[in-house]
Scaffold this active site. Structure first.
Site, mmCIF file in Angstrom:
data_model
loop_
_atom_site.group_PDB
_atom_site.id
_atom_site.type_symbol
_atom_site.label_atom_id
_atom_site.label_comp_id
_atom_site.label_asym_id
_atom_site.label_seq_id
_atom_site.Cartn_x
_atom_site.Cartn_y
_atom_site.Cartn_z
ATOM 1 C CG PHE A 127 -1.922 1.208 1.062
ATOM 2 C CD1 PHE A 127 -2.594 1.124 0.461
ATOM 3 C CD2 PHE A 127 -1.663 1.676 1.690
ATOM 4 C CE1 PHE A 127 -4.034 2.226 -0.208
ATOM 5 C CE2 PHE A 127 -3.208 2.957 1.472
ATOM 6 C CZ PHE A 127 -4.499 2.514 0.829
ATOM 7 C CG ASP A 204 -0.805 -2.172 5.999
ATOM 8 O OD1 ASP A 204 -2.126 -3.090 6.162
ATOM 9 O OD2 ASP A 204 -0.543 -1.565 4.688
ATOM 10 C CE1 TYR A 229 -9.935 3.317 5.806
ATOM 11 C CE2 TYR A 229 -8.969 3.866 8.142
ATOM 12 C CZ TYR A 229 -9.021 3.815 6.364
ATOM 13 O OH TYR A 229 -8.081 3.646 6.055
ATOM 14 C CE LYS A 230 -8.238 -0.284 3.750
ATOM 15 N NZ LYS A 230 -9.318 0.316 3.235
ATOM 16 N NE ARG A 375 -10.064 -2.036 -3.830
ATOM 17 C CZ ARG A 375 -9.460 -1.269 -2.962
ATOM 18 N NH1 ARG A 375 -8.292 -1.929 -3.001
ATOM 19 N NH2 ARG A 375 -10.753 -0.287 -2.198
#
Length: 415
Positions: A127, A204, A229-230, A375
């Protein structure tokens, strides 16, 4: 061959042991198909009342007296995340700061613990914020940042990792699930490779926490960070978590703040780090935001990480089958083997950006990732098989009718 009828999707929903939990989330628009749960999770219904209670009762009525229990919130919610989702025993996970700040703290602590080594290893599909932090640290310290090439669809090859690490390696930092393709790394196998070289590993977990069993303790992992938050449904900008294996908690992180101080309210003249995971705190924790995280994690704990993983494999497998049947011009850009992917799927097409915009206009929310990936992230706890069917059905109409050609071919840029 998969049954592509909508009735089959409804039958899968009828057999879904997690189906009842979908009602725990806010759904203001029944026509909206949300396939971006790996970017921002849905709002749990309980969260609004929980935050209102914190504001009304704990802040409004009790005022400063609430700090008698607020101070424990980062630890309590950290343990809830660790024990239910990350395979981490108590006292090793804490909620604080952002993923980027936590990554910085742990990366610096790891590099300080391996001062006789001068190489940081990551991969070119990690990321961006991770790569930027590591690049900055390498530049500041005169270290080598060794960036491995990764197949954008299949993920990092472990043989390449074995060749890249050695006696000069201080830290290896990788994503458990690739943000673009959803490719899933074998956490235990990677950790073993890194440890054989005498280095530390920093994971991560942003795209795996809450959707894939992580098992940090069992794998021997050293350090980890992740957002909330995912899949954890903590809300936009909700604070991240970090993990430090018990045996490494004497590491000293670089941001010396008063919440990481041993005797915080002695207001002493010098920094003396707290013992245990508490030394990785910095400043005042965002109490209302962590309360929102707790509500999201409670739902995941009720579901159970193994059932979430089974549902995630089934949803992504079903999505892949529908795409193969209906969208032959969109290539799969995610590992086909369910054991090698997380809970999102990428489809590759030169017009992926415009297809994403057309889907949004048709009330289906996907995501786009460069260079040409559509995605799709059905969240195991809140997405139904019927929603996947409806979303792919609308997409095949968009592709067949070429309605995506009405949209600009240039992705919008934030300036």
């Amino acid at each position: 061959m998969t049954d592509t009828s909508r009735e089959y999707a409804a039958a899968l929903d009828a057999d879904d042991p997690l189906a009842s939990l979908r009602d725990a989330f806010v759904r203001d628009d029944p026509e909206l198909i949300y396939l971006d749960g790996n970017s921002l999770g849905r709002l749990p219904k309980a969260t609004a009342e929980r935050i209102a209670s914190v504001v009304r009762d704990e802040w409004g009525a009790d005022l400063i007296r609430s700090w008698s229990h607020w101070a424990d919130v980062p630890y309590r919610v950290g343990d809830l995340i660790g024990e239910t989702l990350l395979g981490a025993a108590g006292g090793q996970v804490i909620v604080s700061d952002s993923t980027t700040v936590n990554l910085y703290k742990l990366a610096v602590a790891a590099l300080d613990a391996r001062r006789d080594r001068n190489v940081i290893v990551t991969d070119d599909d990690n990321f961006p914020t991770d790569r930027y932090v590591l690049e900055g640290l390498a530049a500041q310290r005169g270290l080598e940042l060794r960036v491995l090439h990764t197949d954008l669809d299949e993920g990092l090859d472990l043989d390449a990792l074995r060749e890249a690490v050695g006696p000069d390696t201080a830290l290896v930092s990788l994503s458990h699930v690739a943000y673009r393709s959803g490719a899933l790394l074998d956490l235990a196998a990677v950790t073993e490779i890194v440890h054989e070289a005498g280095a530390l590993v920093l994971w991560d977990l942003c795209h795996s926490a809450g959707s894939v069993p992580v098992r940090l303790d069992a794998s021997g992992a050293d350090l980890a960070v992740g957002c909330t938050y995912k899949y954890l449904n903590g809300g936009p900008g909700s604070p991240a978590f970090l993990y430090v294996r018990k045996e490494l908690q004497d590491l000293r992180q670089p941001i010396w703040g008063w919440f990481g101080q041993r005797d915080q309210f002695a207001m002493g003249p010098a920094y003396d780090p707290a013992s245990g995971i508490g030394r990785f705190l910095v400043g005042t924790p965002p109490i209302m935001a962590i309360a929102a995280v707790e509500e999201g994690v409670r739902l995941l704990a009720e579901a159970g990480i193994d059932r979430l993983r089974a549902k995630g494999e089934a949803l992504t497998g079903y999505l892949i089958d529908l795409a193969a049947a209906w969208l032959p011009d969109l290539a799969l850009a995610t590992p086909a083997d369910p054991k090698r992917r997380g809970s999102h799927v990428a489809l590759r097409h030169p017009e992926a950006w415009r297809m994403a915009q057309a889907m949004i206009a048709d009330r289906v929310i996907p995501d786009y990732r460069t260079p040409d990936r559509l995605r799709l992230g059905p969240a195991p706890i809140s997405t139904s098989f019927t929603e996947v069917w409806d979303g792919l059905d609308r997409l095949r109409t968009i592709v067949a009718d070429r309605t995506y050609e009405r949209f600009s071919s240039e992705p919008a840029r934030v300036t």
